[in-house]
Design a protein around this motif. Structure first.
Motif, PDB file in Angstrom:
ATOM      1  N   SER A  68       0.825  -1.208   0.000  1.00  0.00           N
ATOM      2  CA  SER A  68       0.000   0.000   0.000  1.00  0.00           C
ATOM      3  C   SER A  68       0.859   1.257   0.000  1.00  0.00           C
ATOM      4  CB  SER A  68      -0.923  -0.005   1.221  1.00  0.00           C
ATOM      5  OG  SER A  68      -1.655   1.196   1.296  1.00  0.00           O
ATOM      6  N   ALA A  69       1.929   1.262   0.780  1.00  0.00           N
ATOM      7  CA  ALA A  69       2.803   2.431   0.832  1.00  0.00           C
ATOM      8  C   ALA A  69       3.575   2.596  -0.466  1.00  0.00           C
ATOM      9  CB  ALA A  69       3.772   2.311   2.008  1.00  0.00           C
ATOM     10  N   PHE A  70       4.108   1.513  -1.019  1.00  0.00           N
ATOM     11  CA  PHE A  70       4.890   1.609  -2.254  1.00  0.00           C
ATOM     12  C   PHE A  70       4.034   2.094  -3.412  1.00  0.00           C
ATOM     13  CE2 PHE A  70       6.959  -0.096  -6.058  1.00  0.00           C
ATOM     14  CZ  PHE A  70       8.234   0.423  -5.892  1.00  0.00           C
ATOM     15  N   ASN A  71       2.774   1.689  -3.441  1.00  0.00           N
ATOM     16  CA  ASN A  71       1.866   2.100  -4.510  1.00  0.00           C
ATOM     17  C   ASN A  71       1.146   3.407  -4.202  1.00  0.00           C
ATOM     18  OD1 ASN A  71       2.391  -0.104  -6.175  1.00  0.00           O
ATOM     19  ND2 ASN A  71       1.002  -1.369  -5.003  1.00  0.00           N
ATOM     20  N   ASN A  72       1.463   4.021  -3.070  1.00  0.00           N
ATOM     21  CA  ASN A  72       0.829   5.273  -2.645  1.00  0.00           C
ATOM     22  C   ASN A  72      -0.687   5.154  -2.592  1.00  0.00           C
ATOM     23  OD1 ASN A  72       3.344   6.466  -2.550  1.00  0.00           O
ATOM     24  ND2 ASN A  72       3.191   7.266  -4.618  1.00  0.00           N
ATOM     25  N   ALA A  73      -1.175   4.000  -2.177  1.00  0.00           N
ATOM     26  CA  ALA A  73      -2.613   3.761  -2.153  1.00  0.00           C
ATOM     27  C   ALA A  73      -3.277   4.382  -0.933  1.00  0.00           C
ATOM     28  CB  ALA A  73      -2.902   2.263  -2.178  1.00  0.00           C
ATOM     29  N   GLY A  74      -2.574   4.455   0.180  1.00  0.00           N
ATOM     30  CA  GLY A  74      -3.152   5.029   1.389  1.00  0.00           C
ATOM     31  C   GLY A  74      -4.154   4.126   2.075  1.00  0.00           C
ATOM     32  N   LEU A  75      -4.077   2.846   1.822  1.00  0.00           N
ATOM     33  CA  LEU A  75      -5.013   1.903   2.441  1.00  0.00           C
ATOM     34  C   LEU A  75      -4.456   1.408   3.765  1.00  0.00           C
ATOM     35  CD1 LEU A  75      -5.858  -0.230  -0.695  1.00  0.00           C
ATOM     36  CD2 LEU A  75      -7.188   1.650   0.250  1.00  0.00           C
ATOM     37  N   GLY A  76      -5.334   1.083   4.664  1.00  0.00           N
ATOM     38  CA  GLY A  76      -4.943   0.508   5.939  1.00  0.00           C
ATOM     39  C   GLY A  76      -5.943  -0.547   6.353  1.00  0.00           C
ATOM     40  N   LEU A  77      -5.499  -1.513   7.135  1.00  0.00           N
ATOM     41  CA  LEU A  77      -6.379  -2.588   7.572  1.00  0.00           C
ATOM     42  C   LEU A  77      -7.015  -2.330   8.931  1.00  0.00           C
ATOM     43  CD1 LEU A  77      -4.332  -5.693   6.421  1.00  0.00           C
ATOM     44  CD2 LEU A  77      -6.351  -4.697   5.364  1.00  0.00           C
ATOM     45  N   HIS A  78      -6.547  -1.304   9.624  1.00  0.00           N
ATOM     46  CA  HIS A  78      -7.123  -0.960  10.924  1.00  0.00           C
ATOM     47  C   HIS A  78      -8.143   0.155  10.732  1.00  0.00           C
ATOM     48  CE1 HIS A  78      -3.945  -3.348  12.660  1.00  0.00           C
ATOM     49  NE2 HIS A  78      -3.017  -2.577  12.121  1.00  0.00           N
ATOM     50  N   ALA A  79      -9.062   0.283  11.689  1.00  0.00           N
ATOM     51  CA  ALA A  79     -10.065   1.340  11.597  1.00  0.00           C
ATOM     52  C   ALA A  79      -9.414   2.717  11.616  1.00  0.00           C
ATOM     53  CB  ALA A  79     -11.067   1.215  12.744  1.00  0.00           C
ATOM     54  N   ASP A  80      -8.312   2.847  12.344  1.00  0.00           N
ATOM     55  CA  ASP A  80      -7.615   4.137  12.405  1.00  0.00           C
ATOM     56  C   ASP A  80      -6.411   4.182  11.462  1.00  0.00           C
ATOM     57  OD1 ASP A  80      -6.014   2.372  13.732  1.00  0.00           O
ATOM     58  OD2 ASP A  80      -5.673   3.643  15.478  1.00  0.00           O
ATOM     59  N   SER A  81      -6.371   3.295  10.479  1.00  0.00           N
ATOM     60  CA  SER A  81      -5.265   3.171   9.534  1.00  0.00           C
ATOM     61  C   SER A  81      -3.969   2.917  10.296  1.00  0.00           C
ATOM     62  CB  SER A  81      -5.170   4.394   8.644  1.00  0.00           C
ATOM     63  OG  SER A  81      -4.251   4.168   7.598  1.00  0.00           O
ATOM     64  N   LEU A  82      -2.964   3.757  10.149  1.00  0.00           N
ATOM     65  CA  LEU A  82      -1.711   3.570  10.877  1.00  0.00           C
ATOM     66  C   LEU A  82      -1.526   4.603  11.984  1.00  0.00           C
ATOM     67  CD1 LEU A  82       0.760   2.714   7.969  1.00  0.00           C
ATOM     68  CD2 LEU A  82      -0.297   1.161   9.591  1.00  0.00           C
ATOM     69  N   THR A  83      -2.595   5.223  12.416  1.00  0.00           N
ATOM     70  CA  THR A  83      -2.512   6.258  13.446  1.00  0.00           C
ATOM     71  C   THR A  83      -1.979   5.703  14.759  1.00  0.00           C
ATOM     72  OG1 THR A  83      -4.400   7.339  12.418  1.00  0.00           O
ATOM     73  CG2 THR A  83      -3.810   8.064  14.617  1.00  0.00           C
ATOM     74  N   ARG A  84      -2.288   4.466  15.070  1.00  0.00           N
ATOM     75  CA  ARG A  84      -1.802   3.873  16.324  1.00  0.00           C
ATOM     76  C   ARG A  84      -0.281   3.737  16.338  1.00  0.00           C
ATOM     77  NH1 ARG A  84      -4.603  -1.914  16.014  1.00  0.00           N
ATOM     78  NH2 ARG A  84      -6.272  -0.563  15.321  1.00  0.00           N
ATOM     79  N   TYR A  85       0.353   3.784  15.162  1.00  0.00           N
ATOM     80  CA  TYR A  85       1.808   3.680  15.080  1.00  0.00           C
ATOM     81  C   TYR A  85       2.461   5.022  14.748  1.00  0.00           C
ATOM     82  CZ  TYR A  85       0.690  -1.273  14.659  1.00  0.00           C
ATOM     83  OH  TYR A  85       0.206  -2.534  14.868  1.00  0.00           O
ATOM     84  N   ALA A  86       1.765   6.125  14.976  1.00  0.00           N
ATOM     85  CA  ALA A  86       2.258   7.445  14.569  1.00  0.00           C
ATOM     86  C   ALA A  86       3.575   7.818  15.245  1.00  0.00           C
ATOM     87  CB  ALA A  86       1.208   8.505  14.864  1.00  0.00           C
ATOM     88  N   LEU A  87       3.812   7.367  16.449  1.00  0.00           N
ATOM     89  CA  LEU A  87       5.042   7.716  17.163  1.00  0.00           C
ATOM     90  C   LEU A  87       6.105   6.621  17.088  1.00  0.00           C
ATOM     91  CD1 LEU A  87       3.469   9.375  20.317  1.00  0.00           C
ATOM     92  CD2 LEU A  87       4.378  10.482  18.266  1.00  0.00           C
ATOM     93  N   ASP A  88       5.849   5.577  16.331  1.00  0.00           N
ATOM     94  CA  ASP A  88       6.779   4.464  16.212  1.00  0.00           C
ATOM     95  C   ASP A  88       7.609   4.615  14.933  1.00  0.00           C
ATOM     96  OD1 ASP A  88       8.146   2.113  16.343  1.00  0.00           O
ATOM     97  OD2 ASP A  88       6.384   0.815  16.288  1.00  0.00           O
ATOM     98  N   PRO A  89       8.909   4.922  15.060  1.00  0.00           N
ATOM     99  CA  PRO A  89       9.724   5.105  13.853  1.00  0.00           C
ATOM    100  C   PRO A  89       9.921   3.817  13.049  1.00  0.00           C
ATOM    101  CG  PRO A  89      11.093   5.258  15.817  1.00  0.00           C
ATOM    102  CD  PRO A  89       9.660   5.170  16.278  1.00  0.00           C
ATOM    103  N   LEU A  90       9.719   2.637  13.663  1.00  0.00           N
ATOM    104  CA  LEU A  90       9.818   1.390  12.906  1.00  0.00           C
ATOM    105  C   LEU A  90       8.672   1.223  11.917  1.00  0.00           C
ATOM    106  CD1 LEU A  90      11.049  -1.290  15.459  1.00  0.00           C
ATOM    107  CD2 LEU A  90      12.229  -0.437  13.440  1.00  0.00           C
ATOM    108  N   VAL A  91       7.642   2.034  12.050  1.00  0.00           N
ATOM    109  CA  VAL A  91       6.530   2.005  11.104  1.00  0.00           C
ATOM    110  C   VAL A  91       6.572   3.230  10.199  1.00  0.00           C
ATOM    111  CG1 VAL A  91       4.024   1.991  10.851  1.00  0.00           C
ATOM    112  CG2 VAL A  91       5.095   0.628  12.627  1.00  0.00           C
TER     113      VAL A  91
END
Length: 128
Positions: A68-91
């Protein structure tokens, strides 16, 4: 030892210089596999019902978000997309790098690295 290193270097270069289509596929595959490996770490270490389930879930989520990131699709599998990992640099860092590399494109990335994309010469037709 030097002969082996030279052989590995030639093999690695031949993967990316044989044909432009191979360059694109190898570039896409390498970014996706590396992104999957890095993105599955936060999910796998987050805990789960069992180790087997968490590894499969982490691999699936990592692969999906890397593509999804490589294709710039902006899709996420979580209800909040990747917001739960906003402070995690590994994501955030692998996702940002995959978005940038996907936007630039594999041929441009390889030409910036000095690798040329020359199609392989076709063998001469028999009998001519």
């Amino acid at each position: 030892m030097a002969g082996r290193a030279a052989r590995v270097a030639r093999m690695w270069q031949s993967l990316f210089t044989a044909h432009p289509a191979r360059t694109v596929v190898m570039g896409f595959g390498s970014v996706i596999l590396l992104g999957t490996a890095v993105l599955m770490l936060p999910v796998a270490t987050g805990g789960g019902a069992s180790v087997r389930e968490s590894i499969w879930d982490a691999t699936y989520l990592g692969f999906f978000h890397a593509v999804s990131a490589f294709n710039n699709a902006g899709l996420g599998l979580h209800a909040d997309s990747l917001t739960r990992y906003a402070l995690d640099p590994l994501v955030t860092l692998p996702v940002a790098v995959a978005v940038i590399l996907g936007g630039i494109g594999s041929p441009c990335c390889w030409s910036c690295c000095g690798t040329t994309m020359q199609p392989t010469p076709r063998p001469a037709a028999l009998g001519r």
